[in-house]
Design an enzyme around this catalytic site. Structure first.
Site, short mmCIF file in Angstrom:
data_model
loop_
_atom_site.label_atom_id
_atom_site.label_comp_id
_atom_site.label_asym_id
_atom_site.label_seq_id
_atom_site.Cartn_x
_atom_site.Cartn_y
_atom_site.Cartn_z
N HIS A 106 -0.14 1.12 15.78
CA HIS A 106 1.01 1.62 15.05
C HIS A 106 2.37 1.14 16.02
O HIS A 106 3.48 1.78 15.85
CB HIS A 106 0.91 2.99 14.81
N ASP A 161 0.99 -4.21 12.46
CA ASP A 161 -0.28 -4.06 13.30
C ASP A 161 -1.24 -4.70 12.30
O ASP A 161 -2.54 -5.03 12.70
CB ASP A 161 -0.70 -2.90 13.84
N ILE A 206 -1.04 -6.54 9.70
CA ILE A 206 -0.44 -7.76 9.12
C ILE A 206 -1.77 -9.10 9.27
O ILE A 206 -1.68 -9.92 8.90
CB ILE A 206 0.84 -8.39 9.25
N PHE A 207 -2.46 -8.79 10.60
CA PHE A 207 -3.27 -9.78 11.15
C PHE A 207 -4.44 -10.10 9.93
O PHE A 207 -4.76 -11.39 10.14
CB PHE A 207 -4.01 -9.46 12.48
N LEU A 226 -6.54 -1.75 -0.51
CA LEU A 226 -6.37 -1.84 0.89
C LEU A 226 -6.62 -3.03 1.25
O LEU A 226 -7.94 -3.25 1.87
CB LEU A 226 -7.18 -0.94 1.35
N GLU A 264 0.72 -0.97 0.17
CA GLU A 264 0.14 -0.03 -0.03
C GLU A 264 0.97 1.36 0.06
O GLU A 264 1.86 1.11 0.89
CB GLU A 264 -1.01 -0.08 1.34
N GLN A 314 2.12 -2.06 5.56
CA GLN A 314 2.70 -0.93 6.13
C GLN A 314 2.99 -0.58 7.48
O GLN A 314 3.77 0.07 7.95
CB GLN A 314 1.08 0.14 5.91
N PHE A 315 2.04 -1.42 8.39
CA PHE A 315 2.42 -1.52 9.79
C PHE A 315 2.32 -3.01 10.19
O PHE A 315 1.33 -3.45 9.67
CB PHE A 315 1.81 -0.58 10.78
N GLU A 347 -4.56 -6.61 3.23
CA GLU A 347 -3.51 -7.17 3.17
C GLU A 347 -3.43 -8.88 2.94
O GLU A 347 -2.49 -9.28 2.49
CB GLU A 347 -3.05 -6.97 4.76
C1 LIG Z 1 -6.01 -2.70 7.76
C2 LIG Z 1 -5.02 -1.50 7.64
N1 LIG Z 1 -4.21 -1.48 6.40
C3 LIG Z 1 -3.47 -0.31 6.28
C4 LIG Z 1 -3.95 0.88 7.20
C5 LIG Z 1 -3.11 2.10 6.90
N2 LIG Z 1 -4.00 3.04 6.51
C6 LIG Z 1 -4.46 4.05 7.19
S1 LIG Z 1 -5.68 4.99 6.48
C7 LIG Z 1 -5.50 4.39 4.91
C8 LIG Z 1 -6.30 4.65 3.86
C9 LIG Z 1 -7.75 4.55 4.12
O1 LIG Z 1 -8.50 5.01 3.13
P1 LIG Z 1 -9.87 5.19 2.94
O2 LIG Z 1 -10.65 3.89 3.52
O3 LIG Z 1 -10.44 5.69 1.63
O4 LIG Z 1 -10.35 6.42 4.14
P2 LIG Z 1 -9.89 7.67 4.02
O5 LIG Z 1 -8.59 7.86 5.05
O6 LIG Z 1 -9.46 8.53 2.76
O7 LIG Z 1 -10.80 8.66 4.85
C10 LIG Z 1 -4.50 3.18 5.28
C11 LIG Z 1 -4.05 2.29 4.13
C12 LIG Z 1 -4.91 0.49 8.24
N3 LIG Z 1 -4.83 1.73 9.03
N4 LIG Z 1 -5.55 -0.49 8.33
#
Ligand SMILES: Cc1ncc(C[n+]2csc(CCOP(=O)(O)OP(=O)(O)O)c2C)c(N)n1
Ligand SMILES: Cc1ncc(C[n+]2csc(CCOP(=O)(O)OP(=O)(O)O)c2C)c(N)n1
Ligand SMILES: [Mg+2]
Ligand SMILES: [Mg+2]
Lengths: 321, 335, 321, 335
Positions: free
Chosen positions: C129, C85, C87-88, C58, C29, C82-83, C60
Site C-alpha cells: 500500500h 500497488d 494496478i499490476f 474485484l 472497487e 484502489q491502490f 483490475e
Molecule cells: C488485487 C487487489 N485489489 C484490491 C485490493 C483491495 N482490497 C483488499 S481486501 C478487498 C476485498 C476482499 O474481499 P474478499 O476476497 O471477499 O475477502 P474478505 O476481505 O471479505 O475476507 C479489496 C478489494 C487488494 N488487496 N488486492
C-alpha cells in the site's frame, strides 16, 4: 566442442540441468511435443516425460505463479514465456509475488525460479512479437535480469541464473537465436551474474550494449575501425558498475546502444550512474542510441532498430565534441 | 468416511475454545489498534467456526495458503498467539522482521505459507506447492483459503484451471463472508460461488460455515476426495463478516449489520447453544472460558509489545541470496 | 473559493465533470456507497446513480479493460484503482491494449480513459500500500502520466487529463490527500499536460521533484534558505524538458528527488536527458535522492522516504563540489 | 423464434459461397506467404461454417470483437477482400498503416473492432462497448469471438464475470477448434467449455460448429436471449482447425490431421453434400463457384500487392491525439 546456435546451446543446457537434477521442471506453452515455438525445449519432453516438461494452459499468470510455488517448495522450475510481449499478464505475480517473497517472509522462503523468454524485434513480429521490456524488470528490485548475446554466454548465464537462488528474468534475443554460432562446450560452465564482458578494447570511446544489439555494435565498431571499449553488460540487474566506470574513466566518451525505447530504457540508468560517479572524466555528452518511444511497427522495423548509421553518428558526435 | 460420528466432546470443546480465543484476540487487537499499539487489523469476527473446522481437519504435512483474515485457523494450527502478535507489532521477534503489515503472516515452520495483500495472488502459488508434493510423491494436500471477492480475480481462474488440468491435491476453500469491503457477494458475481467449480471440471460444494458440524462434514468429504488423488475440490463456506472490513473501514457507510456479537446467529453463540443443549457445558463454564481468553490475550499483548523493533539496517537485508551492490550502497547513504 | 484538501478537490472536480457531461462514468472497487476507500468519490453515486458510478467486482484487469471499451465507444470513463500497488493485474491491458490501440488502428479508435490511483508511502501501508510505480508507465509510450502535488493542481491536471483524448495514468500522492489544503476555485480550470511548475526561483541549484515529495522538498529548501529553482514536474510523460534544461543552464547543479526506487526511477531519465543536452553547463554531478531499491517496508518507512537530511546532504554535495 | 424455418435457398447458397471464398483466400494467402508476398498468416480453414453462421445472424448495428482467425466472418460481414489484403500486405491503403501483423484487423466503419495478439485481451473491451450501448440505450449487441485457448486467460474470466454482473448484451462465442497451437482442448481445461458459463451465472450452449443449421439454430437462440436484455450468453462452437496454427507452425510435430480439405467431415464438404441432397446445386455449379473464387482471389492479390508501402515517417504518427516532443525528436534523429 561443437558450433552451436543459441537455440541449440540453450536446449543442450536445459538437457544437462535436467539430467543432473531431478528437481528441474520445465513449464510453459507448447514446450512439450512441439518443443517450444522456437524449439528451445525440443526433445526434452520425450526424454524426461510429461511430469517434467509441462505443457500448460494459456495463462502466463498461472505459469509464473505455479513455477513460483514449485520453487518455494523445493523444485527447480524453469519457465518459458512464449514471447516477452506476453509476460504482462503475469506482471503482478512477478512484481508483487516472486520479487518480494524472500523479503516479506524474512528469508523463510525463496523463489529460485528462472523465467526464460524471447525478446526483441527484427523478425517481422509487429507490435506483439518484438518488444524489449527489460526496463519493467530492472526497475523491480528482488529480481535479477540477464540477457546473453551469443550461444556461449547463453549457456554460462543460464547455468548461473539457475544456480543463483533468486528469481531471474532471462531474456533471450530471438533475432540471435539462429543467426550466430559459437563454440559451446558440452559440460556445464558458469558466467558470473553481475559481470559484464569487455568485447573490444580501445581508448576513444566506451560503447555499452547488451543482448540483441551486441552483434550489430561489434560489427559496426569492427567495420569502421573505431578504437572503442565495447561492453556487453550480460546482466542488467544488477549491472556491472565497476566495468562501466573504469572504462568511462579511460575513454571519457560514452555511447549506449539498446533496442528498447529510449525513455527509461537501460540507457537512462547507465547514464545517470555515470553522471553520479564519473562526471569529471567525461569529455562529451553521454549519448543514447535506442529504439524510439513508439510501439514496434510491423513495417519499417529496420528504422526502429539501431543500426550502423545511427551508432556511427553517435560515435562521431562524441568523438568530435 | 466422515469424522463427525467420532467427534468427541473434547474436540467440540476445544473447537469452541479456539473460536472464543480468536474472537477475544480480535477484539483486543482492535482496541490495541485504537490505542496506537498495533497499526492495522483485519478482524475475522464471524468466521471463527469455519476456520476452526478447517484447522481441525488438517494433517501435519498439509500446506496452508491462507489469507489475511485467518486468525482462528492460525490458532487452531497451533501457532502461538505470541508469534501472531510479534508479526502484528513488527517487533524484533517477528520472523518477518517487521516488513509486512499486520495480518500478513508467513510461518514456514508450521506449513503456513505466506500472505500478500493483492487478493487471490497466493492461489497460483498453491498449485505449484501441490505439484511439488505430487512430484515427490509426498503425503499431504494443499489447502488454499480466500474470500468471495477473490473468486473474481485472475489468479483464482488460473489456479483453479491449472489445479484441475494437472490433477493436483488442492482444496480450495472460499470463506464467503458476504462482503468484499463494501461489495456484497451478489454484486461480486451472479453465480453461486460453489458452482464456479463447474468451469474447471471439479466438484464444488456449499457448507454452512457458521455451523461446526456442517463445516466439518463438507470439508472432510472434500478432503477425502482430494487426499485420494481424485483432483482438486472447491468448498464454499457461507459465513459472515460481523464487523468492519478492517480498522480503516467504516461499514456504516454501506450496510447494516445482520449478525452481531452474541446474537442468536453469531456462529460462536450457535455452537454455545448446541453445547448447552447437549449438556456439554454450562453458562458458568462459558464465562470462565471467555474470562481466561481475555486474561491470556491481555498478558500476551503486554508481553510482546515490550519487545523492541528490529535494527534499522535489517530493512536492507533478504532481498537476494547474497547482498548486491545497489542495496549496500543505498544502505550506506541512508543510515 | 474555499480551502480544500486534495481529496475534496478531486471529489468536487469529478462532480463537475459528471454534471457537465452525461458520458462521464466512474468505475472501480468500493467507489459507490462507500465513496472509495479514500473517499474521493464520496456522494457521487448518490447523486448520479448506479448507472454512472459503478462498483465493480474485484478484478483490475476487468476494470481497466471495461473502461477502455467504454472509451473506445464514446463514453468518458474515469477509473479508480484502489491502490497503485494493485494496478499490476491490469498491466497487460495497460501496456498491450490501451497504450497501443490508437496506434494499431491507424487512429480509428482512441482510448480517452483516465486511470486514477493513489500511490506512495508514508501511511504505514507496508509492501502493498506504498509503492510508487510511475516508471512502469513512463516507459510505456502511448500513455500520459500525471501527478499533482497539491489540491489546486489536482483539479487543473485532472481536467486536462480528462480532456486530453489519450489514456492517462493519474497518480494521486496519498500522503498528500488530506495533509495540505489550498484554495480551489469551484469552476473548472486547466493545467496544461506536459508543463512543469517552477515553485521557487534561485540560482545555486535546480531541485527537480514531483507528486508526493514536493512539499518535503519545498519545506526543506525554505527552511534551509537554499537559493534554488524548485521544479514540480506535474507531468511525468511527456516531461517538460524545456523547463528542466533552462533551469540547469542557469544553475549548473542538479538534485532530483523522488520516492520511487532509484534504479530506473524518473531520476535516471531526467539525468540522462540533462547529460545529453546540457553537459557543458554542469558544475557538479547530477545527484538522485530517492527511495532505495527494496520493497517498501512496514517499519522504518521514514528511512525509506527521502527526507530533509538526505536532500540537504545532496544539495551540499553539489554546491560544494 | 429461430430463423432456420425461413432460411431460403439463396441464403444457404450465399453462406456456402462465403465459406468457399474464405477457404480459397486462405489457401492463396498461405501460398503468397511462401512466396514472400505476405509475411504471415493464421488460416481459418475448417472454421468457415461457424463463422459464416455468425455473420449471417448479425445486425448492422452489432459490434464485433473478433480474433485473428475470423476470415469467413469478416467476409460475411461484407468487408471487401481488398481491404483484408491491404492490412495483410501492410500497404498504403491499409487503414492501420502497416503497423500490425497480418490478420490483426480493425475496421471501425464495419463495426469490427480491433484485433491484438495477446490472446483474450479483447474480451474486457467488449464489456465496455456493451456498457456504452446499454447506457445510451442503443440497438445492437456485442459479439465476442475467441478460441478455446482463450478461455484459460485472465481476460476471459474478468469479461465473463463483468458482463454477467452488469447484465450486458454480450454474446461470447468460443470457436473451439480443438487446439491452441499444440495443446489439445482436453489439456486446456478439464471442463466442457460451454459449462464455463455456470461460473458466471449465465447460460451456455454447445453447437456443432461444422454444421450450418446447428450453428444457426444455437447462435440465433443465444442472440435472441442477449438481444432481449436477459444478459450475456456463452456459445461453444465445436469446430476444427484443419491446418497449421499459422504459417510459422509445423503441426506434424504434435498431431495427425483428423479433418482434411474436401474429406467427408470437412464442414464445407458437409454443406455441399446437404445442398446436393436437397437438389439445390450440382457438381458443375460447385466447380464453377470454386473457380470463380480462385479467380477473384488471384485478381485481388495481384491488384493489392502493387500498392506501395506507407511513408516511413508514418510510423511516428498516431501515438497521441497530438504529437509529443519525444517522438518528434526521435523521428528527426532516425529519418
Ligand atoms: C488485487 C487487489 N485489489 C484490491 C485490493 C483491495 N482490497 C483488499 S481486501 C478487498 C476485498 C476482499 O474481499 P474478499 O476476497 O471477499 O475477502 P474478505 O476481505 O471479505 O475476507 C479489496 C478489494 C487488494 N488487496 N488486492
Ligand atoms: C497472452 C498470450 N499468450 C500466448 C500467446 C501465443 N499464442 C498465440 S495463439 C495461441 C493459441 C491460441 O489458441 P486458441 O485460443 O484456441 O485460438 P486458435 O489459435 O486455436 O484459434 C498462443 C498460445 C499469445 N498470443 N497471447
Ligand atoms: Mg468477503
Ligand atoms: Mg483453438
Amino acid at each position: 566442442m561443437t558450433l552451436k546456435t543459441m537455440v541449440q546451446s540453450l536446449n543442450q543446457t536445459l538437457d544437462v540441468l535436467m539430467a543432473e537434477n531431478q528437481n528441474v521442471i520445465l513449464l510453459g506453452e507448447d514446450i512439450g511435443k512441439n518443443g517450444g515455438v522456437f524449439r528451445v525445449t525440443e526433445g526434452l519432453q520425450n526424454k524426461y516425460g510429461e511430469g517434467r516438461v509441462l505443457d500448460t494452459p494459456l495463462n502466463e499468470l498461472g505459469i509464473v505463479g505455479m513455477g513460483a510455488g514449485m520453487a518455494m517448495y523445493g523444485l527447480r522450475p524453469i519457465v518459458e514465456i512464449q514471447f516477452q510481449d506476453f509476460i504482462f499478464p503475469a506482471f503482478d505475480q512477478i512484481v508483487n509475488q516472486i520479487a518480494k517473497i524472500r523479503y516479506r517472509t524474512g528469508n523463510q522462503f525463496s523463489v529460485p525460479l528462472v523465467i526464460r523468454t524471447p525478446y526483441g524485434g527484427g523478425v517481422r513480429g509487429g507490435l506483439y512479437h518484438s518488444q524489449s521490456g527489460e526496463s519493467y524488470f530492472v526497475h523491480t528490485s528482488g529480481l535479477k535480469v540477464v540477457t546473453p548475446s551469443n550461444p556461449y554466454d547463453a549457456k554460462g548465464l543460464l547455468v548461473s541464473s539457475f544456480e543463483s537462488g533468486d528469481p531471474v528474468i532471462f531474456l533471450e534475443p530471438k533475432r540471435v537465436y539462429r543467426s550466430i554460432k559459437s563454440e559451446v562446450p558440452e559440460e556445464l560452465y558458469r558466467i558470473e551474474i553481475g559481470k559484464a564482458a569487455l568485447l573490444k578494447e580501445g581508448s576513444d570511446v566506451t560503447v555499452i550494449t547488451y543482448g540483441s544489439m551486441v552483434s550489430t555494435v561489434v560489427d559496426t565498431i569492427t567495420k569502421n575501425r573505431v578504437n572503442a571499449d565495447v561492453i556487453d553488460l550480460r546482466t542488467l540487474l544488477p549491472m556491472d558498475i565497476d566495468a562501466i566506470i573504469s572504462s568511462v574513466k579511460k575513454t571519457g566518451r560514452v555511447v549506449i546502444v539498446h533496442e528498447a525505447p529510449r525513455t527509461l530504457g537501460m540507457g537512462a540508468e547507465i547514464s545517470a550512474l555515470i553522471s553520479e560517479r564519473a562526471m569529471d572524466y567525461l569529455l562529451a555528452p553521454i549519448i543514447r542510441v535506442t529504439g524510439p518511444d513508439i510501439p514496434f511497427p510491423y513495417i519499417y522495423e529496420e528504422l526502429y532498430l539501431p543500426d550502423e548509421r545511427r551508432i556511427m553518428d553517435a560515435i562521431s558526435k562524441v568523438k568530435n565534441y | 468416511m466422515s469424522p463427525i460420528g467420532s467427534l468427541s466432546n473434547d474436540q467440540i470443546l476445544s473447537a469452541y475454545e479456539n473460536a472464543v480465543r480468536s474472537r477475544t484476540l480480535d477484539i483486543k487487537v482492535v482496541n490495541a489498534q485504537r490505542q496506537g499499539i498495533i497499526g492495522f487489523h483485519v478482524p475475522s469476527e464471524g468466521q471463527e467456526i469455519l476456520q476452526t473446522a478447517i484447522g481441525m481437519l488438517l494433517h501435519k504435512e498439509d500446506i496452508i495458503f491462507g489469507y489475511y483474515r485467518d486468525f482462528s485457523l492460525l490458532m487452531k494450527m497451533g501457532i502461538p498467539v505470541s508469534k501472531i502478535l510479534d508479526q502484528m507489532l513488527g517487533n524484533q521477534a517477528d520472523i518477518e522482521k517487521g516488513r509486512q503489515m499486520p495480518d500478513h503472516f508467513s510461518f514456514k515452520e508450521y506449513n503456513f505459507s505466506t500472505i500478500q495483500s493483492p487478493v487471490g495472488a497466493h492461489l497460483p502459488l498453491a498449485t505449484g506447492a501441490a505439484y511439488a508434493l505430487k512430484y515427490r510423491k509426498e503425503e499431504g494436500i494443499v489447502v488454499a483459503n480466500f474470500g468471495d471477492g477473490a473468486t473474481s480475480t485472475s489468479d483464482f481462474h488460473a489456479a483453479m484451471n491449472f489445479a484441475a488440468v494437472f490433477n493436483l491435491k488442492v482444496l480450495f476453500i472460499c470463506e464467503n463472508n458476504g462482503w468484499a469491503i463494501s461489495l456484497p457477494t451478489k454484486k461480486q458475481t451472479v453465480a453461486d460461488i460453489y458452482r464456479k467449480a463447474d468451469a474447471y471440471g471439479m466438484p464444488g460444494k456449499r457448507v454452512d460455515g457458521n455451523d461446526l458440524i456442517s463445516s466439518l462434514n463438507g470439508i472432510s468429504e472434500a478432503m477425502d476426495y482430494v487426499r485420494s488423488g481424485k483432483g482438486p475440490y472447491l468448498i464454499e463456506g457461507v459465513t459472515y463478516r460481523m464487523g468492519a472490513h478492517s480498522t480503516s473501514d467504516d461499514p456504516k457507510k454501506y450496510r447494516v449489520d445482520e449478525i452481531t456479537d452474541g446474537s442468536d446467529n453469531d456462529p460462536i453463540r450457535r455452537l454455545e447453544k448446541l453445547m448447552l443443549s447437549m449438556g456439554m457445558i454450562n453458562e458458568a463454564q462459558i464465562s470462565e472460558i471467555k474470562r481466561r481468553a481475555r486474561e491470556e490475550m491481555d498478558a500476551v499483548i503486554e508481553e510482546r509489545r515490550k519487545i523492541p523493533k528490529p535494527e534499522p539496517e535489517s530493512i536492507f537485508e533478504d532481498l537476494y541470496s547474497e547482498p548486491a551492490w545497489i542495496q549496500e550502497e543505498e544502505k550506506r547513504s541512508i543510515l
